[in-house]
Write an enzyme that holds these catalytic residues in place. Structure first.
Site, PDB file in Angstrom:
ATOM      1  N   SER A  38     -37.366  46.736  15.739  1.00  0.00           N
ATOM      2  CA  SER A  38     -38.694  47.942  15.300  1.00  0.00           C
ATOM      3  C   SER A  38     -37.894  49.447  15.582  1.00  0.00           C
ATOM      4  CB  SER A  38     -39.904  47.507  16.079  1.00  0.00           C
ATOM      5  OG  SER A  38     -40.902  47.978  15.634  1.00  0.00           O
ATOM      6  N   ASP A 188     -41.452  42.726  11.083  1.00  0.00           N
ATOM      7  CA  ASP A 188     -41.094  43.255  12.438  1.00  0.00           C
ATOM      8  C   ASP A 188     -40.457  42.272  13.302  1.00  0.00           C
ATOM      9  OD1 ASP A 188     -40.808  44.613  14.859  1.00  0.00           O
ATOM     10  OD2 ASP A 188     -42.657  45.803  14.447  1.00  0.00           O
TER      11      ASP A 188
END
Length: 323
Positions: A38, A188
């Site tokens: 991320s 993610d």
């Protein structure tokens, strides 16, 4: 002093990573290999491209994070529109701007594709995580691009990072096609491993230079102790379930890893503005300049303390030697 770095996901809190990198570079460290999930993937990509902590500070403290919440026509219709965005696009916001922004920065360093960040031994300086919802697997790029018959060297780094930070529901997933034309929904990497230090350090092998981990913590829990989380109602219970699922892989690795605390930089995510404590969350894209600078300072101070106390040779002898 050569080191590797692994950066935890944390959305807008990534500016804290930049502060820590800045401090370690001041202390004489130079990053060779980097990995992250991320927001940690963004910081890792910039380091791999050749950006220094000083340069990243200028970039990250001046960026308008609200632009990362790119809206289409539906999103501008309020909550109803956002509901239909999730219904039709599987996410509220587009990550197109984020990809364009990062690609432009990487282009300035002539490091747009993974082939641009190769080391002399043929390995890649950068690795980022993403989750393939279609196959329910955690993937590490660029190595797992081979599963999609993709030419690794020519694949854009910014696109891989976009996959790594496509927070489910908040961002639309990235649709990646395999050789058969099947669509895979990439989101993610923090969903399954938010602190993927295992990519560069398996916790058992002896390394010839340190692998540092960069993690966010609350001010009251800047340690490796297992913190007790409150559970007073069904909302607390739901949050505990989600956080347990998200952190399960990382916690399992850290539980059997040797010396993780000794090589980790703990960055407080609480900042103090006008005497008030404010906890910055991953999706606080309306973060103020003062909050951003305070978070950077948290990282800088954490990195400075770490650099003053870390002794790799001693750490290696105690925690890494084979029995």
């Amino acid at each position: 002093m050569i080191c590797d770095g692994v950066f935890e996901g944390g959305g807008v809190k990534g500016i804290g990573h930049v502060g820590a990198v800045y401090a370690l570079e001041e202390a004489g460290y130079k990053f060779e290999r980097v990995a992250g999930s991320s927001a940690g993937a963004i910081v890792s990509a910039l380091i791999a491209a050749g950006y220094s902590g000083r340069e990243m500070k200028e970039l990250m403290t001046s960026v308008d994070y609200l632009k990362f919440r790119e809206e289409d026509g539906l999103d501008k219709l309020g909550n109803i529109g956002k509901f239909f965005s999730v219904l039709f696009h599987y996410g509220i916001y587009s990550a197109d701007y984020l990809e364009r922004w990062l690609n432009a920065l990487l282009k300035e360093k002539h490091a747009c594709c993974f082939g641009d960040v190769k080391l002399s031994d043929g390995s890649y300086r950068l690795q980022v995580t993403s989750v393939d919802l279609t196959t329910q697997k955690l993937l590490v790029f660029p190595r797992d691009f081979i599963q999609f018959h993709i030419d690794i060297d020519s694949f854009p780094i910014a696109r891989a990072v976009r996959m790594s930070m496509s927070i489910p529901i908040f961002y639309e997933p990235y649709r990646l096609k395999d050789a058969k034309g099947n669509v895979h929904y990439m989101v993610d990497g923090g969903m399954l491993s938010n602190y993927p230090i295992w990519i560069l350090d398996d916790g058992e092998s002896i390394t010839d230079h340190p692998v540092f981990g960069f993690r966010f913590v609350n001010n009251e829990d800047c340690s490796c102790r297992q913190a007790m989380k409150p559970c007073h109602n069904v909302i607390d219970y739901a949050k505990l379930m989600v956080s347990t699922l998200v952190d399960a892989k990382d916690n399992f690795f850290l539980m059997r890893s040797k010396g993780d605390c000794k090589r980790s930089v703990f960055i407080p995510s609480d900042v103090h503005i006008d005497g008030q404590a404010v906890n910055i969350s991953a999706t606080d894209f309306d973060i103020s300049k003062a909050e951003s600078e305070s978070l950077f300072q948290n990282g800088y101070e954490a990195g400075k303390r770490f650099a003053q106390t870390f002794d790799f040779q001693n750490w290696s002898r105690i925690y890494r030697s084979h029995e």
